[in-house]
Design an enzyme around this catalytic site. Structure first.
Site, PDB file in Angstrom:
ATOM      1  N   GLY A  42      35.698  43.909  38.055  1.00 24.79           N
ATOM      2  CA  GLY A  42      35.387  45.336  37.908  1.00 24.79           C
ATOM      3  C   GLY A  42      34.647  45.651  36.620  1.00 24.79           C
ATOM      4  O   GLY A  42      34.623  46.801  36.172  1.00 24.79           O
ATOM      5  N   ASN A  47      31.461  45.951  35.749  1.00 27.43           N
ATOM      6  CA  ASN A  47      30.382  46.939  35.758  1.00 27.43           C
ATOM      7  C   ASN A  47      30.897  48.355  35.991  1.00 27.43           C
ATOM      8  O   ASN A  47      30.346  49.315  35.459  1.00 27.43           O
ATOM      9  CB  ASN A  47      29.333  46.548  36.805  1.00 27.43           C
ATOM     10  CG  ASN A  47      28.579  45.316  36.368  1.00 27.43           C
ATOM     11  OD1 ASN A  47      27.550  45.409  35.716  1.00 27.43           O
ATOM     12  ND2 ASN A  47      29.105  44.141  36.683  1.00 27.43           N
ATOM     13  N   HIS A  83      32.694  37.984  29.205  1.00 31.89           N
ATOM     14  CA  HIS A  83      33.650  37.287  30.073  1.00 31.89           C
ATOM     15  C   HIS A  83      34.256  36.089  29.335  1.00 31.89           C
ATOM     16  O   HIS A  83      34.934  35.273  29.951  1.00 31.89           O
ATOM     17  CB  HIS A  83      32.944  36.735  31.313  1.00 31.89           C
ATOM     18  CG  HIS A  83      32.380  37.760  32.243  1.00 31.89           C
ATOM     19  ND1 HIS A  83      33.069  38.882  32.643  1.00 31.89           N
ATOM     20  CD2 HIS A  83      31.186  37.810  32.899  1.00 31.89           C
ATOM     21  CE1 HIS A  83      32.318  39.577  33.498  1.00 31.89           C
ATOM     22  NE2 HIS A  83      31.180  38.950  33.660  1.00 31.89           N
ATOM     23  N   ARG A 107      42.288  41.937  37.321  1.00 34.54           N
ATOM     24  CA  ARG A 107      42.330  42.229  38.755  1.00 34.54           C
ATOM     25  C   ARG A 107      43.101  41.110  39.458  1.00 34.54           C
ATOM     26  O   ARG A 107      43.117  39.971  38.983  1.00 34.54           O
ATOM     27  CB  ARG A 107      40.885  42.283  39.276  1.00 34.54           C
ATOM     28  CG  ARG A 107      40.737  42.620  40.745  1.00 34.54           C
ATOM     29  CD  ARG A 107      39.267  42.533  41.155  1.00 34.54           C
ATOM     30  NE  ARG A 107      39.047  43.072  42.492  1.00 34.54           N
ATOM     31  CZ  ARG A 107      37.894  43.020  43.142  1.00 34.54           C
ATOM     32  NH1 ARG A 107      36.837  42.444  42.566  1.00 34.54           N
ATOM     33  NH2 ARG A 107      37.771  43.529  44.354  1.00 34.54           N
ATOM     34  N   SER A 116      30.597  57.559  38.449  1.00 33.45           N
ATOM     35  CA  SER A 116      31.063  56.167  38.399  1.00 33.45           C
ATOM     36  C   SER A 116      31.641  55.721  39.740  1.00 33.45           C
ATOM     37  O   SER A 116      32.218  54.637  39.845  1.00 33.45           O
ATOM     38  CB  SER A 116      32.128  55.991  37.309  1.00 33.45           C
ATOM     39  OG  SER A 116      33.281  56.770  37.599  1.00 33.45           O
TER      40      SER A 116
END
Length: 284
Positions: free
Chosen positions: A45, A47, A98, A120, A217
């Site tokens: 998630g 972006n 990341h 996530r 968004s």
């Protein structure tokens, strides 16, 4: 192109992330107190989080997100282009990464810079990664989801082991400058998450401004925004059938895993994530 760029035993996408940049991030990059760092394991998630944070900064005004690509608004520090952009940028910086904790800039750990870490359900991360990496020239292609499950459990996927990534970064979860978010909570109560981020950043938005953040968004709006949907990604990096924003749901793994794959995954999850308090992770 090789399957991966290997650095410190971790596989990275084979394009745009040279070893020299990874070394520079770890040893030379200086985090500033006013920086905001958005951290995720890929396909968690990222972006969506960037879009929300950008809209909070503009109080819901979509001009910025509609005119500047997402990787220019919040550059990925481990990419050569992102690193060069960030070291030249004056003032507060929005930084995406990341990277696993042990490869991130050492300067972060003595800094008061704010960090948002979004996690996530790793089963959904796996399925999303299987479809994403398989349609790019950035990583090794699995011949089936079953093969990809095996690779994921061994950490033989871009950015290495999900389990190690999460365990390491979660060691910071009690710090005042660290906000832990869950993708599942964002889906269930997006407005609640937006308000939580506002509180963390010390931003006061009016109700109508919060509504604009929520509106711009949304999955559908982002999917249609060429600055955010990766339609402008370099064509040699993607294969036919590539779609960056596939479905943005939770629990999609149940449509893909066999019973045996789910059991194998659960076994590794229990082993690798032992020691965290019950209820730490809001997924099944």
């Amino acid at each position: 192109m090789p399957d991966y760029t290997w650095f410190e035993g971790i596989p990275f996408p084979a394009f745009g992330i040279p070893k020299e940049t990874l070394q520079n991030v770890c040893n030379k990059f200086v985090v500033k107190e006013e920086d905001l760092i958005l951290l995720t394991y890929p396909k968690s998630g990222t972006n969506w989080l960037i879009e929300i944070v950008c809209l909070i900064q503009t109080k819901g005004d979509p001009k910025w997100i509609q005119s500047v690509t997402i990787w220019d608004r919040s550059p990925w520090i481990e990419t050569d282009l992102g690193y060069d952009m960030l070291i030249k940028k004056k003032g507060p910086r929005l930084i995406t990464s990341h990277l696993p904790m042990h490869l991130f800039s050492k300067s972060l750990f003595s800094s008061k810079a704010k960090v948002i870490y979004l996690i996530r359900n790793p089963r959904d991360v796996l399925v999303s990664g299987y479809y994403f990496w398989g349609k790019t020239t950035l990583a090794k292609k699995p011949d089936s989801l079953g093969t990809y499950v095996e690779w994921f459990l061994k950490g033989y996927v871009p950015y290495g082991s999900w389990f190690e990534h999460i365990r390491a970064w979660l060691s910071m979860r009690e710090l005042d400058n660290f906000l832990l978010l869950y993708y599942e909570d964002m889906k269930k109560d997006t407005m609640g998450t937006i308000k939580k981020i506002c509180d963390f950043l010390g931003k006061k938005l009016e109700p109508d401004e919060l509504d604009l953040v929520l509106k711009y968004s949304s999955f559908q709006v982002m999917k249609e925004n060429n600055m955010s949907n990766y339609n402008l990604m370099e064509k040699e990096l993607i294969l036919p059938g590539f779609t960056f924003m596939r479905n943005g749901t939770t629990g999609d793994w149940k449509n893909h895993f066999t019973v045996a794959q789910a059991e194998a995954f659960d076994k590794v999850f229990q082993e690798k994530m032992a020691g965290f308090p019950p209820g730490m992770f809001p997924w099944d």
